[in-house]
Structures are given as C-alpha cells and as structure tokens.
Design a protein around this motif. Sequence first.
Motif, PDB file in Angstrom:
ATOM      1  N   VAL A   1     -58.468 -40.537   4.986  1.00 30.13           N
ATOM      2  CA  VAL A   1     -59.730 -40.308   5.696  1.00 30.13           C
ATOM      3  C   VAL A   1     -59.781 -39.805   6.989  1.00 30.13           C
ATOM      4  CG1 VAL A   1     -61.061 -41.658   3.838  1.00 30.13           C
ATOM      5  CG2 VAL A   1     -60.123 -42.462   6.051  1.00 30.13           C
ATOM      6  N   PRO A   2     -60.610 -39.155   7.248  1.00 31.62           N
ATOM      7  CA  PRO A   2     -60.481 -38.743   9.006  1.00 31.62           C
ATOM      8  C   PRO A   2     -61.152 -40.167   9.850  1.00 31.62           C
ATOM      9  CG  PRO A   2     -62.541 -37.618   8.128  1.00 31.62           C
ATOM     10  CD  PRO A   2     -61.706 -38.292   6.859  1.00 31.62           C
ATOM     11  N   ILE A   3     -60.425 -40.414  10.954  1.00 34.15           N
ATOM     12  CA  ILE A   3     -60.995 -41.492  11.838  1.00 34.15           C
ATOM     13  C   ILE A   3     -61.472 -40.858  13.187  1.00 34.15           C
ATOM     14  CG2 ILE A   3     -60.358 -43.664  12.977  1.00 34.15           C
ATOM     15  CD1 ILE A   3     -58.395 -44.517  10.666  1.00 34.15           C
ATOM     16  N   ILE A   4     -62.646 -41.146  13.313  1.00 34.02           N
ATOM     17  CA  ILE A   4     -63.051 -40.841  14.710  1.00 34.02           C
ATOM     18  C   ILE A   4     -63.124 -42.238  15.727  1.00 34.02           C
ATOM     19  CG2 ILE A   4     -65.206 -39.791  16.063  1.00 34.02           C
ATOM     20  CD1 ILE A   4     -65.875 -38.680  13.417  1.00 34.02           C
ATOM     21  N   ALA A   5     -62.138 -41.956  16.688  1.00 36.66           N
ATOM     22  CA  ALA A   5     -61.995 -43.337  17.696  1.00 36.66           C
ATOM     23  C   ALA A   5     -62.562 -42.785  18.784  1.00 36.66           C
ATOM     24  CB  ALA A   5     -60.384 -43.642  17.528  1.00 36.66           C
ATOM     25  N   LEU A   6     -63.425 -43.482  19.589  1.00 41.44           N
ATOM     26  CA  LEU A   6     -64.080 -43.173  20.827  1.00 41.44           C
ATOM     27  C   LEU A   6     -62.910 -43.732  21.847  1.00 41.44           C
ATOM     28  CD1 LEU A   6     -66.310 -42.512  18.918  1.00 41.44           C
ATOM     29  CD2 LEU A   6     -67.829 -43.539  20.654  1.00 41.44           C
ATOM     30  N   SER A   7     -62.954 -43.217  23.134  1.00 35.78           N
ATOM     31  CA  SER A   7     -62.168 -43.695  24.060  1.00 35.78           C
ATOM     32  C   SER A   7     -62.909 -43.420  25.402  1.00 35.78           C
ATOM     33  CB  SER A   7     -60.782 -42.976  23.887  1.00 35.78           C
ATOM     34  OG  SER A   7     -60.056 -43.397  24.907  1.00 35.78           O
ATOM     35  N   GLN A   8     -62.163 -44.163  26.358  1.00 34.09           N
ATOM     36  CA  GLN A   8     -62.950 -44.066  27.812  1.00 34.09           C
ATOM     37  C   GLN A   8     -62.095 -43.297  28.557  1.00 34.09           C
ATOM     38  OE1 GLN A   8     -62.676 -48.098  29.303  1.00 34.09           O
ATOM     39  NE2 GLN A   8     -65.084 -48.311  29.009  1.00 34.09           N
ATOM     40  N   LEU A   9     -62.412 -42.657  29.613  1.00 33.44           N
ATOM     41  CA  LEU A   9     -61.693 -41.759  30.579  1.00 33.44           C
ATOM     42  C   LEU A   9     -61.455 -42.401  31.829  1.00 33.44           C
ATOM     43  CD1 LEU A   9     -63.225 -38.071  29.932  1.00 33.44           C
ATOM     44  CD2 LEU A   9     -61.049 -39.025  28.959  1.00 33.44           C
ATOM     45  N   SER A  10     -60.411 -42.446  32.442  1.00 29.64           N
ATOM     46  CA  SER A  10     -60.215 -42.903  33.858  1.00 29.64           C
ATOM     47  C   SER A  10     -61.248 -42.402  34.968  1.00 29.64           C
ATOM     48  CB  SER A  10     -58.795 -42.860  34.296  1.00 29.64           C
ATOM     49  OG  SER A  10     -58.607 -41.367  34.185  1.00 29.64           O
ATOM     50  N   ARG A  11     -61.183 -42.993  36.076  1.00 32.67           N
ATOM     51  CA  ARG A  11     -61.986 -42.774  37.073  1.00 32.67           C
ATOM     52  C   ARG A  11     -61.524 -41.306  37.810  1.00 32.67           C
ATOM     53  NH1 ARG A  11     -62.655 -48.515  38.018  1.00 32.67           N
ATOM     54  NH2 ARG A  11     -64.786 -48.988  37.145  1.00 32.67           N
ATOM     55  N   GLN A  12     -60.362 -40.867  37.538  1.00 27.94           N
ATOM     56  CA  GLN A  12     -59.849 -39.903  38.530  1.00 27.94           C
ATOM     57  C   GLN A  12     -60.798 -38.615  38.236  1.00 27.94           C
ATOM     58  OE1 GLN A  12     -55.798 -40.018  36.762  1.00 27.94           O
ATOM     59  NE2 GLN A  12     -56.340 -38.109  35.722  1.00 27.94           N
TER      60      GLN A  12
END
Length: 496
Positions: free
Chosen positions: A382-393
């Motif tokens: 199955v496809p997995i959509i995983a959310l992620s944060q981005l750095s402050r740069q």
Amino acid sequence: MAEALRKQAAAETPLFREAPHNLEAEQALLGAILVNNDAFYRVSDFLKSSHFYEPLHRKIYEVAADMVRMGKIANPVTMKTFLPADEKVGEMTVTQYLARLAAEAVTVINAGDYGRAIYDLATRRALITVGEDMVNIAFDAPVDMSPGAQIEDAERRLFELAETGRYDGGFETFSDAVNLAIDMAGAAYQRDGHLSGVSTGLRDLDQRMGGLQASDLIILAGRPGMGKTSLATNIAFNIAQAYEPVQQADGSFSAKNGGVVGFFSLEMSSEQLATRIISEQTEIPSSKIRRGEISEGEFERLVACSQVMQKIPLFIDQTGGISIAQLTARARRLKRQRGLDVIVVDYVQLMQGSSAKSSQNRVQEITEITTGLKALAKELNVPIIALSQLSRQVESREDKRPQLSDLRESGSIEQDADVVLFVFREEYYISNREPEPGTQEHLDWQTKLAAAQGRAEVIIAKQRHGPTGTVSLAFQAQFTRFSDLADDARLPEHFE
C-alpha cells in the motif's frame, strides 16, 4: 507410577510425524486439468505450484499452467516432452503416470474443492515451519536479538502467511514479475481516470504522479501554516469517499476505485480531525463549528454530512508518540480485519523508534522510522503518506520554496522516500509582510497578495517513477480545503 506413565507415553508417541498433505487430492486435481484445461481457471487465482507437496506434481502443474496461459492444449501427449522422461513413479514412467492421472480424473466441477484442500494443507505446512522456527530461535536466541524483535519477526511472517497463503521470501521468476506488471496495467485501464495508483481526488496531482502507487513511501512536507495536514486529510477523505469494493476469486474484497484508509494522527485528536473534514465537506468554517456559532440550517447540514461520513472506510488512530513497531502491528491488524489501501502518518517527527540504541540518537531514530515505513509499505503493498517537518533554514532565504535539503534529519527521509512533496503557499508569507498603508509599497503588496490569494503549490521534488515539477492547487483557508484550480484554459467557452 509416574515413571511407568512416562515410559508408556514415550512408547505410544510416534518418532516421526509427516507434514500434512493429500496426494490423492493433488492427483485428482491434476487429472481434471489434463482432461479439461478449464479446470485450471477454477484454481489459478489462488493455487501456485509451490502449494503441492509432491515435487513431481509441482512440475506437472507448472508445465500445465504455462501451456494453458499460452493458449496451448495441456494433456498427457503434449506435456510429456517437457517432463523428465527417465524419472520413475513406482514401476511407471512419467508418461504412463500422466496417462493414469487423466484416466482416473474427477469432473471439472470438483476441481475448486480439491484446489482449496491442497491450498489449506500447504498453509498448514507453512504454519508448522513458522512455529518450528519460533521455538528454535527462542531456545538459541542470539545475544543481540530481544524477545520483542522475535515477536515482531514472527508476527510479520504470520501476517504474510495470512495474506498470501505461503511464506517463502527469496527470489521470484521474472515471468511472475512481468505478470504482476501486466495485472497493474490492466487495473489502471479499468480504474476511473486510467491511473495505475490510487487517485488522490486532485486531478492535476494525479496526472503528474499517476495516483498513489502501491508500496511507495510518499513524504509530504511543509513549514507550519502551509496546510500539509489539511492536504493529507483532503486526500485521505477523497480516497475513502471514492471506495468501491469488488469481490475477488477467493472471496476477499479489493478496491476498484478509492480505498480503505488508515490515518495515524499523532498530533491531533480524532475529534479535531473529524471537525476539519466536516468543515471541508459542509463549507462551514471549523472555528464556527468549535465555538457553536452556527445557524439551524448549518447544523442540519452538519448532521446530514455526518450520516454520510459514517459509512466511509476511514479509520483513525490517535495514539501520541506511537513507535514504528506499534504502528506496523496496528496496520497489519487493520488490513486483516477491514482491508487497507492507503496509510497516512501525521507526522514522522512525533514517532518513536523501537530500539533503545536508536532512541539515544535522533538521526538514527528517524532513519529507523523511515526505513520501517518503507518496509511496511512494501509488506502491505500500500502507499504510505508520511508528513514531515521542514527545518527553519527555509525562513532565512528570499525564495521560501522548500528544497530537499530542508527536510529535518533529511538524509534518511530523502533516501527512503519514493516521492517527496512540498506544500507551499506564497499567500502565507506575503500576508505576514504588510507594509505601511497608503504607500506605493502597500499598493504593490495588495497586487501581489491578490495574485497569490487562494492558491497553493505542491512541489514534486523527487519521484522515482515520474517527472518532478510543480502542481498548482486552489486552497480555501476557512474550510482547510485543497481542490483543483480552475484555469482559464479549462473553462467553457463564453460569448459576449
């Protein structure tokens, strides 16, 4: 007395127990196929050559299957050249054995029952193998293997056995891989929109990605306020709402369109997530719903929407700080009990690793999590959509559009992901930089804000089996809803 009982029990216990099998059922099924090749299609959806106990029967079934699929007749005369001529079955040659099988064949009507019996016995043998391995590993466990790791391994093997009817791993022939590719193409042809993957419900995104592909790990990243959770909930709801099941030959159901969605919400509660989705569907701002500032008509719309949504196969797990091992176990369980076509994880940085060693180093922990998610996507297909944060740069650059290097602990996330999507809304940054009213700068700012208002970009920064680029979407902030953008080129013709 006890000693005598022990001796008696030992005497009665057989020294050797043969694995469960039924040679007569195997012979009857092969005979039916040799007499009438239509019998093969009664069992071909679930029965593989490896399910036969007798090696010669495996070979006969394999040759017959290849010939039938090529449109040739499979009978004792046409098959004998493809089987070992010098091999003996008791006093008979293989050719004589084939003729005997055909002569004593059952009718094609019984073929399915015999095939199911062979399949069930093969599953029992595979269970015995898993059980023996569990016992042997528990007795002679290596120093670095914890009981938890053994449980995880046993659970994985049992799940694979439950899903496929066999546990083998290892190599598969290229012809099997080609057949899978053709099956995927056939499914894409029959599916709405002719997509090879699951439709997101967003036309332009589907055209770039071909839908969400099975076994892919899709990272959806963005800075706070960009709407990554909103996009994930929009996609999850679109998929669940479009779910259209179709029954398979073995009695199970698969999704013709849409799918069953498992949503792991580590940040928001299930009630908050449901409020967002209801707001999107009813076009009532979620802030008004939470404060109770709604009219009687709006409340009736909420009730009507909730009644429709109760039938939608969207399952939410709101456990905070879930470990990759727990998430894997719950996803397997959901697939066994309800089916599962898409997994959403909100978000990666709130998850925990399973091993004590990885928890001491955040980069190692994220690596374990992303590797585990990719392995789970392949295991469950199955496809997995995983959310992620981005750095402050991102914030320190003039152009705020994200890049792959902006992913926090980016090495493993970028490496393990099949697709990386960034959500970017220029409107968010422009609205936070309002100059002094009445100045030329303020007029320029208003022009820029008007051009960016209600628009969002999904940047496809990485895609293993497709092009990269940017997809423009419409975004309604008050309803947290993403939708396709109505470009002038797509509007119907109008005349003055």
